[in-house]
Design a protein around this motif. Structure first.
Motif, PDB file in Angstrom:
ATOM      1  N   ALA A 177     -10.758  -1.016 -12.026  1.00 58.23           N
ATOM      2  CA  ALA A 177     -12.318  -0.748 -11.804  1.00 58.23           C
ATOM      3  C   ALA A 177     -12.759  -1.931 -10.991  1.00 58.23           C
ATOM      4  CB  ALA A 177     -12.958  -1.110 -13.360  1.00 58.23           C
ATOM      5  N   TYR A 178     -12.217  -3.178 -11.265  1.00 55.81           N
ATOM      6  CA  TYR A 178     -12.540  -4.115 -10.367  1.00 55.81           C
ATOM      7  C   TYR A 178     -12.216  -3.958  -8.776  1.00 55.81           C
ATOM      8  CZ  TYR A 178     -12.553  -9.055  -8.311  1.00 55.81           C
ATOM      9  OH  TYR A 178     -12.805 -10.122  -7.467  1.00 55.81           O
ATOM     10  N   THR A 179     -11.229  -3.741  -8.735  1.00 55.91           N
ATOM     11  CA  THR A 179     -10.698  -3.491  -7.392  1.00 55.91           C
ATOM     12  C   THR A 179     -11.241  -2.306  -6.523  1.00 55.91           C
ATOM     13  OG1 THR A 179      -8.570  -2.496  -7.932  1.00 55.91           O
ATOM     14  CG2 THR A 179      -8.484  -4.801  -7.581  1.00 55.91           C
ATOM     15  N   GLY A 180     -11.224  -1.155  -7.596  1.00 46.25           N
ATOM     16  CA  GLY A 180     -11.971   0.034  -7.141  1.00 46.25           C
ATOM     17  C   GLY A 180     -13.172  -0.164  -6.676  1.00 46.25           C
ATOM     18  N   LEU A 236      -2.132  -4.365   5.459  1.00 42.06           N
ATOM     19  CA  LEU A 236      -1.962  -4.523   6.764  1.00 42.06           C
ATOM     20  C   LEU A 236      -1.913  -2.995   7.229  1.00 42.06           C
ATOM     21  CD1 LEU A 236       0.164  -7.397   7.635  1.00 42.06           C
ATOM     22  CD2 LEU A 236      -2.331  -7.264   7.823  1.00 42.06           C
ATOM     23  N   PRO A 237      -1.044  -2.055   6.667  1.00 40.46           N
ATOM     24  CA  PRO A 237      -1.185  -0.591   7.069  1.00 40.46           C
ATOM     25  C   PRO A 237      -2.461   0.028   7.055  1.00 40.46           C
ATOM     26  CG  PRO A 237       0.642  -1.277   5.709  1.00 40.46           C
ATOM     27  CD  PRO A 237      -0.170  -2.363   5.743  1.00 40.46           C
ATOM     28  N   ILE A 238      -3.199  -0.232   5.890  1.00 38.47           N
ATOM     29  CA  ILE A 238      -4.469   0.119   5.749  1.00 38.47           C
ATOM     30  C   ILE A 238      -5.533  -0.196   6.686  1.00 38.47           C
ATOM     31  CG2 ILE A 238      -6.683   0.551   4.159  1.00 38.47           C
ATOM     32  CD1 ILE A 238      -4.333   0.155   1.827  1.00 38.47           C
ATOM     33  N   PHE A 239      -5.461  -1.503   7.059  1.00 39.96           N
ATOM     34  CA  PHE A 239      -6.128  -2.102   8.032  1.00 39.96           C
ATOM     35  C   PHE A 239      -5.957  -1.473   9.287  1.00 39.96           C
ATOM     36  CE2 PHE A 239      -7.174  -5.623  10.923  1.00 39.96           C
ATOM     37  CZ  PHE A 239      -8.562  -5.443  10.938  1.00 39.96           C
ATOM     38  N   GLY A 240      -4.640  -1.327   9.450  1.00 40.59           N
ATOM     39  CA  GLY A 240      -4.439  -0.479  10.829  1.00 40.59           C
ATOM     40  C   GLY A 240      -4.752   0.861  10.985  1.00 40.59           C
ATOM     41  N   GLY A 241      -4.728   1.615   9.872  1.00 39.38           N
ATOM     42  CA  GLY A 241      -5.401   3.015   9.961  1.00 39.38           C
ATOM     43  C   GLY A 241      -6.922   3.008  10.415  1.00 39.38           C
ATOM     44  N   LEU A 242      -7.601   1.965   9.669  1.00 37.54           N
ATOM     45  CA  LEU A 242      -9.017   1.915   9.967  1.00 37.54           C
ATOM     46  C   LEU A 242      -9.271   1.488  11.243  1.00 37.54           C
ATOM     47  CD1 LEU A 242     -10.090   0.023   6.579  1.00 37.54           C
ATOM     48  CD2 LEU A 242     -10.538   2.462   7.393  1.00 37.54           C
ATOM     49  N   LEU A 243      -8.496   0.534  11.894  1.00 37.39           N
ATOM     50  CA  LEU A 243      -8.389   0.321  13.441  1.00 37.39           C
ATOM     51  C   LEU A 243      -8.634   1.509  14.204  1.00 37.39           C
ATOM     52  CD1 LEU A 243      -6.625  -3.084  13.744  1.00 37.39           C
ATOM     53  CD2 LEU A 243      -9.256  -2.878  13.797  1.00 37.39           C
ATOM     54  N   TRP A 244      -7.451   2.603  13.799  1.00 32.92           N
ATOM     55  CA  TRP A 244      -7.358   3.556  14.768  1.00 32.92           C
ATOM     56  C   TRP A 244      -8.600   4.549  14.442  1.00 32.92           C
ATOM     57  CZ3 TRP A 244      -7.620   8.682  12.277  1.00 32.92           C
ATOM     58  CH2 TRP A 244      -7.426   9.689  13.249  1.00 32.92           C
ATOM     59  N   ALA A 258      -9.328  -4.713  -0.616  1.00 35.54           N
ATOM     60  CA  ALA A 258      -9.557  -4.287  -1.922  1.00 35.54           C
ATOM     61  C   ALA A 258      -8.847  -2.631  -2.208  1.00 35.54           C
ATOM     62  CB  ALA A 258     -10.845  -3.890  -1.931  1.00 35.54           C
ATOM     63  N   TRP A 259      -8.549  -1.901  -1.466  1.00 36.82           N
ATOM     64  CA  TRP A 259      -7.772  -0.726  -1.611  1.00 36.82           C
ATOM     65  C   TRP A 259      -6.345  -1.033  -1.824  1.00 36.82           C
ATOM     66  CZ3 TRP A 259      -8.601   3.360  -4.087  1.00 36.82           C
ATOM     67  CH2 TRP A 259      -8.060   4.429  -3.876  1.00 36.82           C
ATOM     68  N   SER A 260      -5.525  -1.982  -1.111  1.00 37.98           N
ATOM     69  CA  SER A 260      -4.120  -2.310  -1.451  1.00 37.98           C
ATOM     70  C   SER A 260      -4.297  -3.030  -2.465  1.00 37.98           C
ATOM     71  CB  SER A 260      -3.891  -3.254  -0.260  1.00 37.98           C
ATOM     72  OG  SER A 260      -4.536  -4.569  -0.117  1.00 37.98           O
ATOM     73  N   ALA A 261      -4.912  -3.929  -3.064  1.00 40.02           N
ATOM     74  CA  ALA A 261      -5.020  -4.271  -4.358  1.00 40.02           C
ATOM     75  C   ALA A 261      -5.030  -3.302  -5.537  1.00 40.02           C
ATOM     76  CB  ALA A 261      -6.328  -5.358  -4.747  1.00 40.02           C
ATOM     77  N   THR A 262      -5.921  -2.260  -5.335  1.00 44.57           N
ATOM     78  CA  THR A 262      -6.021  -1.368  -6.011  1.00 44.57           C
ATOM     79  C   THR A 262      -4.640  -0.614  -6.283  1.00 44.57           C
ATOM     80  OG1 THR A 262      -8.276  -0.969  -5.729  1.00 44.57           O
ATOM     81  CG2 THR A 262      -7.194   1.197  -6.836  1.00 44.57           C
ATOM     82  N   LEU A 263      -3.924  -0.317  -5.133  1.00 42.76           N
ATOM     83  CA  LEU A 263      -2.325   0.468  -5.033  1.00 42.76           C
ATOM     84  C   LEU A 263      -1.438  -0.367  -5.704  1.00 42.76           C
ATOM     85  CD1 LEU A 263      -2.596   2.086  -1.577  1.00 42.76           C
ATOM     86  CD2 LEU A 263      -2.967   3.441  -3.846  1.00 42.76           C
ATOM     87  N   TYR A 280      -5.837 -11.823  -6.846  1.00 44.18           N
ATOM     88  CA  TYR A 280      -6.278 -10.552  -6.264  1.00 44.18           C
ATOM     89  C   TYR A 280      -7.297 -10.964  -5.493  1.00 44.18           C
ATOM     90  CZ  TYR A 280      -3.411  -7.031  -9.180  1.00 44.18           C
ATOM     91  OH  TYR A 280      -2.493  -6.387  -9.965  1.00 44.18           O
ATOM     92  N   THR A 281      -8.258 -11.589  -5.992  1.00 37.58           N
ATOM     93  CA  THR A 281      -9.465 -11.680  -5.096  1.00 37.58           C
ATOM     94  C   THR A 281      -9.110 -12.622  -3.662  1.00 37.58           C
ATOM     95  OG1 THR A 281     -11.033 -11.795  -6.947  1.00 37.58           O
ATOM     96  CG2 THR A 281     -11.756 -12.639  -4.898  1.00 37.58           C
ATOM     97  N   LEU A 282      -8.034 -13.498  -3.920  1.00 38.77           N
ATOM     98  CA  LEU A 282      -7.455 -14.253  -2.930  1.00 38.77           C
ATOM     99  C   LEU A 282      -7.098 -13.326  -1.774  1.00 38.77           C
ATOM    100  CD1 LEU A 282      -7.108 -16.954  -1.418  1.00 38.77           C
ATOM    101  CD2 LEU A 282      -5.213 -17.373  -2.640  1.00 38.77           C
ATOM    102  N   GLY A 283      -6.043 -12.478  -2.162  1.00 37.48           N
ATOM    103  CA  GLY A 283      -5.352 -11.584  -1.323  1.00 37.48           C
ATOM    104  C   GLY A 283      -6.462 -10.764  -0.647  1.00 37.48           C
ATOM    105  N   ILE A 284      -7.661 -10.203  -1.270  1.00 42.50           N
ATOM    106  CA  ILE A 284      -8.588  -9.307  -0.546  1.00 42.50           C
ATOM    107  C   ILE A 284      -9.314 -10.263   0.538  1.00 42.50           C
ATOM    108  CG2 ILE A 284     -10.672  -8.175  -1.108  1.00 42.50           C
ATOM    109  CD1 ILE A 284      -9.629  -7.592  -3.841  1.00 42.50           C
TER     110      ILE A 284
END
Length: 213
Positions: free
Chosen positions: A65-68, A139-147, A170-175, A192-196
């Motif tokens: 719920a938090y990360t999502g 990083l992979p998710i960020f790369g997809g968004l850059l694309w 946030a999405w990587s933390a969810t996964l 978690y928040t620090l990583g986000i």
């Protein structure tokens, strides 16, 4: 030829853009990045052996719920900032709601636990790697968004980069919840928040360079 005539001439052969093209473009980038992240979790970390049991518990859904909720807000902001006419986003204060809610759960947990247990609750078993793992998985998710941004037209590049990084974090933390066995709210709120936040910081730093068009 005046300006209006030039605009008319340039716009004559431009095909109409589907109404939800921006959302679909970002969703595709997010999806492909997420597939890579899930593969990284499966091959490098492994899923929780008690995942099906954990999904019946409060702590698992507390983390999701938090990360999502953070990721949904970040995605909405990213969609808005991917357009050249992005408006001020005064609604972003909504992102404070899950943070405050999780902080309240932290207070309840700490009030019910002996003081001697506070430090173990805060550090858990993986405090030293949790934030870095969330960041690396983003990083992979960020790369997809850059694309996705390659065919979009952001004008507030630093803000767009920051929200893209925030979405990825946030999405990587969810996964990551599919692997992480930590159960306390104070652990999630801190590490978690620090990583986000690290992912959002990366996006803010490199956004103006990579999102330029």
């Amino acid at each position: 030829m005046n300006t209006d005539q030039l605009i008319d001439r340039l716009s004559q052969s431009v095909p109409p853009v589907p109404r939800h093209a921006v959302r679909w473009r970002l969703l595709i980038g997010l999806l492909f990045g997420s597939i890579v992240t899930v593969a990284m979790i499966a091959s490098g970390l492994g899923f929780r052996p008690d995942l099906s049991l954990a999904m019946h518990g409060f702590s698992f859904w507390m983390k999701w719920a938090y990360t999502g909720s953070l990721s949904l807000c970040a995605i909405a902001a990213t969609v808005q900032l991917s357009r050249p006419d992005a408006r001020p986003m005064h609604w972003l204060w909504v992102m404070a709601v899950p943070v405050i809610g999780l902080a309240a759960i932290c207070g309840v947990e700490l009030a019910r636990a002996p003081v001697a247990q506070w430090l173990p609750m805060w550090l858990g078993h993986s405090w030293d790697v949790c934030s870095s793992i969330v960041f690396l998985l983003s990083l992979p998710i960020f790369g997809g968004l850059l694309w996705s941004f390659r065919r979009l037209a952001p004008t507030r590049l630093r803000a767009a980069g920051a929200t893209a990084g925030l979405t990825a974090g946030a999405w990587s933390a969810t996964l990551y919840c599919l692997h992480c066995p930590e159960v306390t709210a104070i652990f999630v709120l801190t590490w978690y928040t620090l990583g986000i936040a690290l992912a959002a910081l990366l996006g803010a730093l490199i956004g103006p360079r990579l999102l330029r068009w």
